[in-house]
Structure formats: structure tokens, C-alpha cells
Design a protein around this motif. Structure first.
Motif, PDB file in Angstrom:
ATOM      1  N   VAL A   1      49.018  31.876  31.623  1.00 21.77           N
ATOM      2  CA  VAL A   1      48.932  33.281  31.199  1.00 21.77           C
ATOM      3  C   VAL A   1      48.816  34.167  32.433  1.00 21.77           C
ATOM      4  N   LEU A   2      49.677  35.192  32.505  1.00 25.96           N
ATOM      5  CA  LEU A   2      49.613  36.158  33.594  1.00 25.96           C
ATOM      6  C   LEU A   2      49.087  37.482  33.067  1.00 25.96           C
ATOM      7  N   SER A   3      48.124  38.044  33.783  1.00 23.99           N
ATOM      8  CA  SER A   3      47.593  39.361  33.455  1.00 23.99           C
ATOM      9  C   SER A   3      47.230  40.059  34.749  1.00 23.99           C
ATOM     10  N   THR A   4      47.114  41.354  34.711  1.00 23.16           N
ATOM     11  CA  THR A   4      46.755  42.087  35.918  1.00 23.16           C
ATOM     12  C   THR A   4      45.309  41.833  36.316  1.00 23.16           C
ATOM     13  N   GLU A   5      44.499  41.372  35.388  1.00 26.57           N
ATOM     14  CA  GLU A   5      43.089  41.134  35.666  1.00 26.57           C
ATOM     15  C   GLU A   5      42.827  39.807  36.371  1.00 26.57           C
ATOM     16  N   GLU A   6      43.662  38.798  36.110  1.00 24.26           N
ATOM     17  CA  GLU A   6      43.377  37.441  36.591  1.00 24.26           C
ATOM     18  C   GLU A   6      44.057  37.087  37.911  1.00 24.26           C
ATOM     19  N   GLY A   7      44.975  37.905  38.388  1.00 24.07           N
ATOM     20  CA  GLY A   7      45.626  37.620  39.665  1.00 24.07           C
ATOM     21  C   GLY A   7      46.658  36.512  39.583  1.00 24.07           C
ATOM     22  N   ALA A   8      47.019  35.949  40.744  1.00 20.51           N
ATOM     23  CA  ALA A   8      48.074  34.938  40.824  1.00 20.51           C
ATOM     24  C   ALA A   8      47.643  33.631  40.174  1.00 20.51           C
ATOM     25  N   GLN A   9      48.587  32.994  39.461  1.00 19.77           N
ATOM     26  CA  GLN A   9      48.352  31.710  38.799  1.00 19.77           C
ATOM     27  C   GLN A   9      49.346  30.679  39.332  1.00 19.77           C
ATOM     28  N   THR A  10      48.871  29.446  39.508  1.00 22.73           N
ATOM     29  CA  THR A  10      49.714  28.390  40.074  1.00 22.73           C
ATOM     30  C   THR A  10      50.517  27.683  38.984  1.00 22.73           C
ATOM     31  N   PHE A  11      51.823  27.588  39.221  1.00 27.81           N
ATOM     32  CA  PHE A  11      52.711  26.877  38.310  1.00 27.81           C
ATOM     33  C   PHE A  11      53.112  25.507  38.870  1.00 27.81           C
ATOM     34  N   VAL A  12      53.352  25.431  40.183  1.00 28.05           N
ATOM     35  CA  VAL A  12      53.818  24.191  40.822  1.00 28.05           C
ATOM     36  C   VAL A  12      52.999  23.938  42.078  1.00 28.05           C
TER      37      VAL A  12
END
Length: 268
Positions: free
Chosen positions: A195-206
């Protein structure tokens, strides 16, 4: 008489043995030569159709960089993000809280060949016999010294039109399929849902560890109905925009735009 004949036979046998020994010694006298080749880092051409791997057919033709909504990265050299796809969620009514991004429609073999065609950039490739793909992020590493990397996504700007922002809106990515055309490996599994949101910042996919991730790769979210990998028939419902009900009920008319930023970074 017998003695002379036996001596002659013994002499012939001795000469024969000496001859065989000399031949064997000559055959064992060898010398090897050395071959050398110098390998340097490669260059990834984002305009080359072969650079954007088709995740559902990694050994076949790649995804044409002119495919509508596919955005090649002009700044890549030997390592980085090759291309990403724009997310087109279409039209919704005030009060809508969930909507899925449309799949990519691949360019057909004959697209653009008919000079009299009224086909536009928006409709190019949208033919009955065209194949679809889930939304993608394509990346690669041809440096020749594989130090590993991470692929992250971040909702860096929220959906906004001239007067309204969809505060709290988020994008969920599911049904991932990671594929490469080469022999490179990435051991860590891609998360089933991000889940991407402006509150949580960058998220790792790979996550590719040191020594992993060589070659060209594509991560697809949702697969076409004919895919032999992943989850067939999910290419149109694997990237979902969620809008809080309180915000959705107060949306104003207009086109909202957001930015998802994809980054290749160092290993975590």
C-alpha cells in the motif's frame, strides 16, 4: 638355423617397441595457448523494445516503449529503473471509494503502418486482438559488478485537482509477477500486497542482495487472462485506488493527478 630365426624375431620386436615408445613421447609433447577477453559494463537502452521485459513471456519480444502509458527512463545507463506505466483509473462519480487502474494494452504488430488510419496516441494499440498486461515497473543491472539493490515505490504527491485534494487516498498493488529474460536471480519474494500513501513514505517491492539481480527485469501487477504465470485474469484489478468515504462524498468535478515515484536504491 633356429637360433638365427629367433634372434631376428627378437630384434624386430625390440625395434617395434622402441618405435612405439618414441611415437608416444612425441604425442605427449604439447603446449597450450591463452585466450583473453575483457568484459565491461553494459548500457541499457530504454528505447529498445527488448529492454522492457514482457513478464508473461520473458523469452519473447519485449514491451514496445511506445506502448500507450509506458514511460521509458531517459536517464538510465547501466543500472536503474528502465520504464514504468502510468496508472489510469478512468472516470468515477462523487462518492466512489474504490476504483481499479486499467491494464496496459500492448501495441499490435501492424500498429502505425496504415498512413490513412485516424488512430491517435490515446487509441494506438487498442484493438480487439491486442494483448493486455498488468501495470509494470521495469528495471535492470548490467554493470558487471552486482552489489544488489532495492526497488521502492512512493506516493510522492496526493491526487489533486484545481480545488480539491483526496486526502488519505492510497494505492494498493497486488498479484505481483517478477520475471527476467536472463539467468539472474532474486531470492526474496515480492510482497503479495503493498500500500502506498503520502503518510507512510517509500515501500519496498523488490530486494536483490549482493550478487543478485543481474540483467533486465519487469515487475507486473496482475496478469492477463492468457498468462501461464502468476494469477491469470487479474490485470484489470490489481492496482486499486482507495478514497476515504468522507473525502469521496465531497469530491469536486475535475481531473485529479498524483505522482508515484519508483526508485532503485542500495540494498536495505
Amino acid at each position: 638355423m633356429k637360433l638365427r630365426k629367433l634372434c631376428a624375431i627378437a630384434l624386430v620386436a625390440t625395434i617395434g617397441a622402441a618405435t612405439v615408445g618414441s611415437a608416444a613421447s612425441a604425442a605427449e609433447n604439447s603446449l597450450g595457448s591463452e585466450g583473453t577477453v575483457t568484459v565491461s559494463g553494459g548500457i541499457i537502452d530504454p528505447e529498445d523494445p527488448g529492454s522492457i521485459i514482457d513478464p508473461e513471456n520473458p523469452e519473447g519480444p519485449g514491451i514496445d516503449p511506445e506502448t500507450p502509458e509506458v514511460i521509458p527512463n531517459p536517464d538510465i545507463e547501466s543500472k536503474g529503473i528502465i520504464a514504468v506505466s502510468n496508472l489510469k483509473f478512468g472516470s468515477v462519480e462523487v462518492g466512489t471509494t474504490f476504483v481499479n487502474a486499467k491494464p496496459i494494452i500492448l501495441i499490435g504488430e501492424n500498429d502505425g503502418e496504415d498512413e490513412d488510419s485516424e488512430e491517435t496516441d490515446e487509441t494506438r494499440g487498442m484493438r480487439a486482438d491486442s494483448e493486455t498486461r498488468g501495470n509494470i515497473v521495469s528495471f535492470g543491472d548490467v554493470t558487471g559488478s552486482y552489489t544488489g539493490y532495492t526497488i521502492t515505490g512512493e506516493l510522492t504527491s496526493q491526487f489533486t485537482n484545481d480545488t480539491t485534494t483526496l486526502n488519505g487516498a492510497s494505492i494498493t498493488y497486488t498479484n505481483p509477477l517478477l520475471a527476467t529474460s536472463g539467468t539472474g536471480t532474486i531470492a526474496a519474494a515480492v510482497p503479495a500486497s503493498v500500500v502506498l500513501s503520502t503518510e507512510e513514505g517509500a515501500q519496498t517491492f523488490v530486494s536483490a542482495e549482493e550478487g543478485e539481480g543481474s540483467g533486465l527485469w519487469t515487475l507486473e501487477f496482475g496478469q492477463s487472462a492468457t498468462s501461464e504465470s502468476g494469477t491469470p485474469g487479474t490485470d484489470a484489478n490489481s492496482v486499486q485506488l482507495a478514497i476515504p468515504a468522507s473525502v469521496a462524498s465531497a469530491m469536486t468535478v475535475g481531473t485529479y493527478t498524483a505522482t508515484v515515484t519508483w526508485t532503485m536504491g542500495a540494498t536495505a
